[in-house]
Structure formats: C-alpha cells, structure tokens
Design a protein around this motif. Structure first.
Motif, PDB file in Angstrom:
ATOM      1  N   SER A  37       0.814  -1.213   0.000  1.00  0.00           N
ATOM      2  CA  SER A  37       0.000   0.000   0.000  1.00  0.00           C
ATOM      3  C   SER A  37       0.849   1.267   0.000  1.00  0.00           C
ATOM      4  CB  SER A  37      -0.949   0.002   1.198  1.00  0.00           C
ATOM      5  OG  SER A  37      -0.199   0.037   2.396  1.00  0.00           O
ATOM      6  N   SER A  38       2.125   1.174   0.335  1.00  0.00           N
ATOM      7  CA  SER A  38       2.974   2.363   0.407  1.00  0.00           C
ATOM      8  C   SER A  38       3.813   2.593  -0.853  1.00  0.00           C
ATOM      9  CB  SER A  38       3.908   2.262   1.616  1.00  0.00           C
ATOM     10  OG  SER A  38       4.873   1.254   1.398  1.00  0.00           O
ATOM     11  N   LEU A  39       3.609   1.796  -1.897  1.00  0.00           N
ATOM     12  CA  LEU A  39       4.396   1.961  -3.119  1.00  0.00           C
ATOM     13  C   LEU A  39       4.017   3.245  -3.839  1.00  0.00           C
ATOM     14  CD1 LEU A  39       4.358  -1.696  -4.445  1.00  0.00           C
ATOM     15  CD2 LEU A  39       6.275  -0.487  -3.432  1.00  0.00           C
ATOM     16  N   PRO A  41       5.194   5.912  -7.392  1.00  0.00           N
ATOM     17  CA  PRO A  41       5.934   5.940  -8.652  1.00  0.00           C
ATOM     18  C   PRO A  41       7.411   6.275  -8.429  1.00  0.00           C
ATOM     19  CG  PRO A  41       3.850   7.052  -8.913  1.00  0.00           C
ATOM     20  CD  PRO A  41       3.992   6.747  -7.458  1.00  0.00           C
ATOM     21  N   GLY A  42       8.267   5.538  -9.134  1.00  0.00           N
ATOM     22  CA  GLY A  42       9.707   5.735  -9.002  1.00  0.00           C
ATOM     23  C   GLY A  42      10.369   4.720  -8.087  1.00  0.00           C
ATOM     24  N   ASP A  43       9.588   3.993  -7.289  1.00  0.00           N
ATOM     25  CA  ASP A  43      10.159   2.975  -6.402  1.00  0.00           C
ATOM     26  C   ASP A  43      10.675   1.800  -7.219  1.00  0.00           C
ATOM     27  OD1 ASP A  43       9.571   4.418  -4.148  1.00  0.00           O
ATOM     28  OD2 ASP A  43       7.771   3.283  -3.641  1.00  0.00           O
ATOM     29  N   ARG A  44      11.819   1.255  -6.856  1.00  0.00           N
ATOM     30  CA  ARG A  44      12.371   0.055  -7.478  1.00  0.00           C
ATOM     31  C   ARG A  44      11.846  -1.134  -6.692  1.00  0.00           C
ATOM     32  NH1 ARG A  44      14.282  -1.408 -12.128  1.00  0.00           N
ATOM     33  NH2 ARG A  44      16.066  -2.656 -11.735  1.00  0.00           N
ATOM     34  N   VAL A  45      11.269  -2.134  -7.373  1.00  0.00           N
ATOM     35  CA  VAL A  45      10.673  -3.279  -6.698  1.00  0.00           C
ATOM     36  C   VAL A  45      11.105  -4.584  -7.365  1.00  0.00           C
ATOM     37  CG1 VAL A  45       8.637  -2.023  -5.890  1.00  0.00           C
ATOM     38  CG2 VAL A  45       8.588  -3.150  -8.113  1.00  0.00           C
ATOM     39  N   MET A  46      10.889  -5.686  -6.642  1.00  0.00           N
ATOM     40  CA  MET A  46      11.076  -7.020  -7.198  1.00  0.00           C
ATOM     41  C   MET A  46       9.768  -7.775  -7.017  1.00  0.00           C
ATOM     42  SD  MET A  46      13.808 -10.070  -6.390  1.00  0.00           S
ATOM     43  CE  MET A  46      13.088 -10.589  -4.857  1.00  0.00           C
ATOM     44  N   THR A  47       9.329  -8.453  -8.073  1.00  0.00           N
ATOM     45  CA  THR A  47       8.086  -9.216  -8.000  1.00  0.00           C
ATOM     46  C   THR A  47       8.355 -10.604  -7.430  1.00  0.00           C
ATOM     47  OG1 THR A  47       8.324 -10.130 -10.220  1.00  0.00           O
ATOM     48  CG2 THR A  47       7.179  -8.011 -10.027  1.00  0.00           C
ATOM     49  N   THR A  48       7.284 -11.332  -7.162  1.00  0.00           N
ATOM     50  CA  THR A  48       7.434 -12.687  -6.628  1.00  0.00           C
ATOM     51  C   THR A  48       8.086 -13.624  -7.632  1.00  0.00           C
ATOM     52  OG1 THR A  48       5.180 -13.179  -7.348  1.00  0.00           O
ATOM     53  CG2 THR A  48       5.488 -12.517  -5.043  1.00  0.00           C
ATOM     54  N   ARG A  82       7.029  -8.360  -4.206  1.00  0.00           N
ATOM     55  CA  ARG A  82       7.627  -9.075  -3.085  1.00  0.00           C
ATOM     56  C   ARG A  82       8.373  -8.140  -2.142  1.00  0.00           C
ATOM     57  NH1 ARG A  82      11.562 -14.299  -3.491  1.00  0.00           N
ATOM     58  NH2 ARG A  82      11.717 -14.617  -1.265  1.00  0.00           N
ATOM     59  N   GLU A  83       9.184  -7.215  -2.720  1.00  0.00           N
ATOM     60  CA  GLU A  83       9.948  -6.318  -1.872  1.00  0.00           C
ATOM     61  C   GLU A  83      10.349  -5.069  -2.620  1.00  0.00           C
ATOM     62  OE1 GLU A  83      14.329  -7.645  -1.447  1.00  0.00           O
ATOM     63  OE2 GLU A  83      13.192  -9.504  -1.717  1.00  0.00           O
ATOM     64  N   ARG A  84      10.631  -4.027  -1.854  1.00  0.00           N
ATOM     65  CA  ARG A  84      11.155  -2.781  -2.399  1.00  0.00           C
ATOM     66  C   ARG A  84      12.674  -2.892  -2.380  1.00  0.00           C
ATOM     67  NH1 ARG A  84       8.883   1.307   0.852  1.00  0.00           N
ATOM     68  NH2 ARG A  84       7.156   1.452  -0.601  1.00  0.00           N
ATOM     69  N   ILE A  85      13.298  -2.502  -3.487  1.00  0.00           N
ATOM     70  CA  ILE A  85      14.747  -2.604  -3.612  1.00  0.00           C
ATOM     71  C   ILE A  85      15.369  -1.281  -3.222  1.00  0.00           C
ATOM     72  CG2 ILE A  85      16.645  -3.069  -5.212  1.00  0.00           C
ATOM     73  CD1 ILE A  85      14.811  -5.453  -4.697  1.00  0.00           C
TER      74      ILE A  85
END
Length: 134
Positions: A37-39, A41-48, A82-85
């Motif tokens: 819920s806190s994502l 635009p511009g955040d780097r993420v990794m999916t499952t 899955r997680e924010r990088i």
C-alpha cells in the motif's frame, strides 16, 4: 488431580508453538500489506517471480503498473510485489557487473594480442552446401 496434569502439560507444549507461529505469520502479512500500500511511482521493486522493475503508476487499489524497460509498462497485481529494492544496493550490484565486464574485456584483448603474435594461423574449413534433389 495428578491424572489431569500430564494431559494439560502436553496440550500446553503443543499449543505454544502453534500460537507463536500464527503471530509470526500475521506480522509478516501485515508488513507485506503495508509495503504494497505504500508503493509510489519511481520505487524500485522485485516481484514474486524475480522481475526487477520501477513503479510507473500506483493509483489503482488492486493493480500496479511497472516499467520493466524504457517505455515498456506492464500491469501487475499488487500482491505480486515481493519487496522494495534499496537504490544504493542496486547501484552496488551494477558497479560490480561493470567491473566484471571491464575485466573480461581486458582478458579478451590480451588473448587477441597473443593470437596475433603467433605465426601460425589456423582457418576453419567449411563444407560445401548439400544439393537437394527436386
């Protein structure tokens, strides 16, 4: 009274790990929900599935748009994140990759210099193409 002590003790020994495991699962689920819920635009993420991407649009409650390459935006369920990088950690990985490429380029150059110094040069022989009967 003594006949009840052993069954009660056995139930207590079995119940405590179950309760502790349930609490740990609830805490992990709450952390994951808060991350999704806190994502922004511009955040780097990794999916499952292990895909690294940048958040392009996070306005919808159930889906999120991820930019996986320049100009390539895909839509994913929020639960797939899955997680924010950490951007600093991603830069370190890229620096290591570029250092490995520089080392590989230097070794390839050294190998080609050694090949040009040798007098005997071998050439590959190519067989003539087969003729197919019509």
């Amino acid at each position: 009274m003594e006949g009840l002590l052993l069954p009660l003790l056995l139930m207590l020994v079995l119940a405590v790990p179950l309760i502790m495991g349930t609490r740990k699962q609830k805490k992990a689920a709450a952390q994951q929900q808060e991350l999704q819920s806190s994502l922004a635009p511009g955040d780097r993420v990794m999916t499952t599935s292990g895909l690294y991407a940048t958040v392009a649009d996070a306005t919808d409650e159930s889906t999120i748009d991820l930019e996986i390459a320049d100009g390539v935006v895909t839509t994913w369920l929020r639960q797939a994140i899955r997680e924010r990088i950490d951007p600093a950690a991603a830069d370190d990985v890229e620096d290591e990759d570029s250092a490995d490429e520089d080392t590989a380029d230097e070794s390839a150059t050294a190998t080609s210099d050694a090949d040009s110094d040798s007098e005997s040069v071998t050439t590959a022989q190519v067989a003539e193409p087969l003729e197919h009967k019509k």
